[in-house]
Design a protein around this motif. Sequence first.
Motif, PDB file in Angstrom:
ATOM      1  N   VAL A 193      20.651 -21.975 -47.202  1.00 39.69           N
ATOM      2  CA  VAL A 193      19.784 -20.812 -47.059  1.00 39.69           C
ATOM      3  C   VAL A 193      18.769 -20.795 -48.197  1.00 39.69           C
ATOM      4  O   VAL A 193      19.134 -20.949 -49.370  1.00 39.69           O
ATOM      5  CB  VAL A 193      20.597 -19.504 -47.069  1.00 39.69           C
ATOM      6  CG1 VAL A 193      19.675 -18.298 -46.886  1.00 39.69           C
ATOM      7  CG2 VAL A 193      21.666 -19.530 -45.980  1.00 39.69           C
ATOM      8  N   ALA A 196      10.025 -17.135 -42.034  1.00 39.10           N
ATOM      9  CA  ALA A 196      11.405 -17.162 -41.560  1.00 39.10           C
ATOM     10  C   ALA A 196      11.556 -18.154 -40.420  1.00 39.10           C
ATOM     11  O   ALA A 196      10.759 -18.165 -39.487  1.00 39.10           O
ATOM     12  CB  ALA A 196      11.816 -15.766 -41.094  1.00 39.10           C
ATOM     13  N   VAL A 214      15.017 -17.425 -44.956  1.00 39.95           N
ATOM     14  CA  VAL A 214      15.115 -16.004 -44.629  1.00 39.95           C
ATOM     15  C   VAL A 214      13.768 -15.287 -44.682  1.00 39.95           C
ATOM     16  O   VAL A 214      13.691 -14.085 -44.410  1.00 39.95           O
ATOM     17  CB  VAL A 214      16.118 -15.284 -45.564  1.00 39.95           C
ATOM     18  CG1 VAL A 214      17.516 -15.830 -45.345  1.00 39.95           C
ATOM     19  CG2 VAL A 214      15.699 -15.393 -47.030  1.00 39.95           C
ATOM     20  N   TYR A 254      14.998 -10.725 -43.450  1.00 44.89           N
ATOM     21  CA  TYR A 254      16.129 -11.182 -44.251  1.00 44.89           C
ATOM     22  C   TYR A 254      17.139 -11.831 -43.317  1.00 44.89           C
ATOM     23  O   TYR A 254      16.969 -11.824 -42.081  1.00 44.89           O
ATOM     24  CB  TYR A 254      16.763 -10.046 -45.062  1.00 44.89           C
ATOM     25  CG  TYR A 254      17.556  -9.024 -44.275  1.00 44.89           C
ATOM     26  CD1 TYR A 254      18.944  -9.072 -44.207  1.00 44.89           C
ATOM     27  CD2 TYR A 254      16.912  -7.976 -43.608  1.00 44.89           C
ATOM     28  CE1 TYR A 254      19.674  -8.125 -43.498  1.00 44.89           C
ATOM     29  CE2 TYR A 254      17.622  -7.030 -42.894  1.00 44.89           C
ATOM     30  CZ  TYR A 254      19.014  -7.101 -42.847  1.00 44.89           C
ATOM     31  OH  TYR A 254      19.719  -6.164 -42.143  1.00 44.89           O
ATOM     32  N   GLY A 255      18.184 -12.419 -43.876  1.00 44.44           N
ATOM     33  CA  GLY A 255      19.166 -13.130 -43.078  1.00 44.44           C
ATOM     34  C   GLY A 255      20.546 -12.495 -43.125  1.00 44.44           C
ATOM     35  O   GLY A 255      20.982 -12.017 -44.176  1.00 44.44           O
ATOM     36  N   LEU A 267      18.316 -13.805 -38.096  1.00 42.89           N
ATOM     37  CA  LEU A 267      17.152 -13.406 -38.865  1.00 42.89           C
ATOM     38  C   LEU A 267      16.710 -12.028 -38.386  1.00 42.89           C
ATOM     39  O   LEU A 267      16.497 -11.814 -37.193  1.00 42.89           O
ATOM     40  CB  LEU A 267      16.018 -14.413 -38.709  1.00 42.89           C
ATOM     41  CG  LEU A 267      16.249 -15.772 -39.397  1.00 42.89           C
ATOM     42  CD1 LEU A 267      15.176 -16.771 -38.978  1.00 42.89           C
ATOM     43  CD2 LEU A 267      16.269 -15.611 -40.911  1.00 42.89           C
TER      44      LEU A 267
END
Length: 278
Positions: free
Chosen positions: A158, A165, A178, A193-194, A207
């Motif tokens: 990551v 993304a 992310v 964000y992830g 995601l």
Amino acid sequence: MKVAVFSDVQAVLPALEAVIEHIEAWHPDMVVMAGDLVNRGPDSGGCLALFDAMRREQGWLPVYGNHEVWVLRCGEEAPASEGERDIRRFTDLAWQQVADQAERLHGWPDHLCLHPPDADAWLHVTHGTMAGNRDGITPGRSDESLAGKLPQGVALFVSGHTHRAHQRRTQGMDVVNVGSVGSPFDGDVRGSYGRFTWRGGRWHTELVRFPYDRERAARDFETSGFLDQGGPLARIVYLEWERAELLIAGWRERYQDAVLRGEITLESSVERYLRTIT
């Protein structure tokens, strides 16, 4: 096991507040901030203070990004030339905003590795790649170009840095960027964000895109002094944020060396560049 990873807040406090709200509603077991919390935006000090509170109170974990490294360096080293002084004005402003709490930036790791309690399916988080925190993974980058730049023996890698993304599978692992909380470069102004969940013997990835108060963020760019005190490049940075598009790389390619050599002023180079992109 549930892990949230976010990156590239870039000193946009309303975006950080929004991602915190999203993440807390998901109730993860662990949260990692994968770098570039500060710089390139209006409120580095506010973002650092808020994240540090989440770190102390909730156990959230940081990873160094290239902008943390650069802000700390600017706090320690004077510019080598007038051109460099002009180029780094918005970063010197970021340093002024965080100087009284700079100890909160020290001692962060470059990489974090973790695995579920019942398996050796390692999750590796860093800002860029194993080649460094300025080596980013974009959707258009080939799998072949990543040879030797991903860790061995992990199930999930990551990263952030590129503000774009995306996810793919290569070299026997899932690879996820992310994106950016505060300043995406993929044309979508929402933050990202992830979410990573260990379930059924493997990592599941998601995601997430989320809106935040961009009117407030735009006011912050104005009222913080970022646009007035950050130098000519602050205008390009703001346009990047407004468009959700990477622009400053084009200026660097055309003009940065000439500015550093004193062949053109930064102001003139930015004026010329803006005429080509607006």
